[in-house]
Design an enzyme around this catalytic site. Structure first.
Site: not given
Ligand code: GLC
Length: 635
Positions: A271, A313
């Protein structure tokens, strides 16, 4: 006899670790010492090696065998057989046991890859949908127990179902054990985060750090009164950024990563990984050190649990996304999978403009990903849609980037008469007009408005758009990830406005409860939900019958003589499939000369395998209906 064999197997497993370690040791040590100065940190390097060995010993034997299986199989994640769904366990069917009860639903649709949104413990109240973690492996009681998860993951494995879970690698919650110790004054743990006694350094950082949630969490530091210090919080005030300049943090986080992997997780979603390294004077995103750190995680994992793969991500500019597969000496040594956020955002641009020119231009200009990597292709997810297009390409279309983004926000979010869309603006910044889009696929594509107006024609168009976008993600190359609810055309969920912890975050409009009443009626009802569900089910089944959709060759994007038509081709030694889509609400006619020029119609019959119909040419023209989507093959 049996015990001898199993001890031989154990021995060979041990050897595998040593072999993998010696193969990768040079790279691991050079990555480690490129981040952590050798003179001061040799002791931590030895600690890392010991930790790796210990983590390997703790990896369950069935998973160690799976690791070896996967190493032998090669790039299993590129298979056309994989089709995924992303879901919130509690919103889908209450908890982990409830999820287990719905395995037949996944079977029916053809889903064999699940992204389960965070299920570990988190603070009560606001917690960013679980992305503020109190632990990386303790299951939150709302979802069940560790045992429930162990049973589920075992069952998933026995059915060849792949599980993906998040590893929130950039930050913990302010209730995480390290944060709690930092708050009570333990300096060791204050150094696990970026903590400062005054505003001097925070002010320097904030000169160049962009704000992620400007309306709800402005700034990038939060003052903690108990600790009497400022702490870096790039996301929300309760999400503390981990300080990876401290090698202990890396070793502890590697331990947490492996504990998660050892629960039977196949794909780890890294993430917000673009933010892992912070440097004053930069935007602290996509820094070279962040890439070295990710490669270090990857290489350690390669030694301990090589069957586990990483998903990046990184919702960043197209040219930066590609880098998370690893570049230069790191090629192939970072993440195996990345979100194809560029394709996703471009598809939404094409829907609004009804044109495919920016889509075409952007896809052909971006350097291709390495052959070993693959994409997660998606239409919608739980987050907002960012308008992260390359400004130069927008200008190339003859449009102004600012005006164009304003047009997109108008189209999707302002409830204007000329648009069928029902989205909501997310994080609008009146100072520069920047904003992002939230809303469910169906509502953004006009289904909500069409149903309100009881307009059959518009309902048909919305269904065609939903199936067209999904047809593209199912055929483009990579793992298609369907957002739970989209398979039945779920509309916006406005109840978030009444929820105290969700009301300020409009992303919750697209985090609905799964509508099982609708699902129960799928067989009997003849309506839009049935049509979407069956359409999607057919596309999924068809994908799995076409090995050419395995992501072993890059798609060929063909230039189109008609700005509303998008055409790409998937090709291997045995087969070619042309994927053709009309992004316009009008029908179009295309001339056979174009079809011939891209390899179709050369004296043979060609069929669209979605409709099962042969291509019919009249007066040298092929008619493509409103929002028609075809997978064309030689008959
Ligand atoms: C990623 C997740 C998102 C979250 C962010 C912070 O982008 O997809 O939902 O708010 O990380 O953890």
């Amino acid at each position: 006899m049996t015990s001898k064999r199993s001890s031989a197997n154990t021995d060979s497993l041990e050897n595998q670790f040593q072999q993998r370690l010696s193969t990768n040791l040079t790279l691991i040590s050079s990555l480690f010492f490129s981040l952590y100065e050798k003179e001061k940190n040799a002791v931590f390097f030895y600690r890392l090696l010991n930790t790796m060995e210990d983590l390997f010993h703790k990896r369950p034997k069935d998973l160690k065998n799976l690791d070896i299986d996967r190493l032998q199989k090669g790039n299993w994640y590129q298979s056309e057989q994989l089709v995924g769904m992303q879901l919130y366990v509690d919103r889908f069917n209450k908890d982990i046991k409830g999820l287990d009860e719905k395995l037949s639903y996944f079977d029916e649709l053809g889903i064999n890859f699940l992204h389960l949104m965070p299920i570990t413990t988190r603070p009560e109240g606001e917690n960013d949908g679980g992305y503020a973690v109190n632990s990386y492996h303790e299951i939150d009681p709302t979802y069940g127990t560790k045992k429930d998860f162990a049973n589920f993951s075992k069952k998933a494995r026995s059915r060849d179902m792949i599980l993906m879970l998040d590893f929130v690698v950039n930050h913990t919650s302010d209730e995480f054990e390290w944060a709690k110790k930092a708050i009570t004054g333990e300096e060791k743990y204050q150094d696990f985060y970026y903590t400062y006694p005054d505003r001097v350094i925070p002010d320097e950082f904030e000169k160049t750090l962009p704000e992620i949630f400007p309306t709800t969490a402005p700034g990038s530091f939060t003052y903690n009164h108990e600790m009497k210090k400022w702490v870096m919080t790039c996301f929300n005030a309760y999400q503390w950024d981990l300080n990876y300049t401290n090698p202990e943090v890396f070793i502890e986080m590697l331990t947490n990563l492996l504990k998660l992997a050892n629960m039977g997780v196949d794909v780890i979603r890294f993430d917000a990984l673009a933010f892992l390294w912070k440097k004053i004077g930069t935007d602290s995103q996509n820094l070279p050190e962040a890439h070295q750190l990710i490669a270090l995680f990857r290489m350690c994992l390669q030694v301990i649990a090589p069957g586990v793969i990483l998903l990046a991500e990184a919702i960043v500019a197209p040219r930066n996304i590609i880098k998370y597969f690893g570049e230069g000496t790191l090629e192939g040594n970072e993440c195996e999978v990345a979100y194809n956020a560029s394709l996703m955002a471009l598809l939404w641009n094409s829907i609004a403009t009804k044109k495919t020119s920016l889509l075409y231009k952007s896809l052909i200009e971006v350097p291709s990903k390495p052959m070993d990597g693959t994409w997660i292709n998606y239409v919608r997810c739980h987050d907002d849609i960012g308008l992260g297009y390359d400004d130069d390409f927008i200008r190339h279309m003859g449009w102004s980037p600012t005006e164009h983004r304003k047009f997109l926000l108008d189209y999707y979010c302002r409830d204007l008469e000329w648009s069928p869309s029902k989205g909501i603006v997310f994080m609008y910044n009146p100072k520069n007009g920047d904003g992002r889009i939230t809303g469910s696929t169906a509502s953004l594509l006009g289904l909500e408005e069409a149903i309100t107006q009881k307009d059959e024609q518009k309902i048909k168009q919305a269904i065609a758009k939903i199936l067209m976008l999904h047809g593209i993600i199912l055929s483009y190359g990579g793992i298609p990830l369907i957002y739970a609810g989209d398979e039945i055309g779920t509309l916006n969920d406005y109840t978030f406005k009444k929820h105290p912890d969700h009301k300020d975050d409009s992303r919750w409009v697209n985090r609905p409860m799964q509508d099982w009443d609708t699902v129960a009626k799928l067989d009997s009802a003849k309506n839009h939900t049935t049509e979407i569900f069956n359409g999607l089910k057919q596309l999924i089944a068809l994908r799995k019958k076409l090995p050419v959709f395995a992501d072993t060759q890059a798609p060929i994007i063909h230039p189109s003589p008609n700005e509303h038509i998008f055409l790409f081709e998937r090709k291997n030694l045995e087969q070619r499939v042309w994927v053709l889509s009309n992004f316009d609400e009008n029908s179009h006619f295309i001339h056979v000369s174009w079809l011939l020029s891209v390899g179709m119609l050369s004296n043979e019959k060609f069929v669209d395998c979605i409709s099962g119909k042969e291509l019919e040419i009249e007066n040298n023209l092929l008619k493509i209906a409103t929002y028609q989507h075809m997978w064309i093959v030689k008959a």
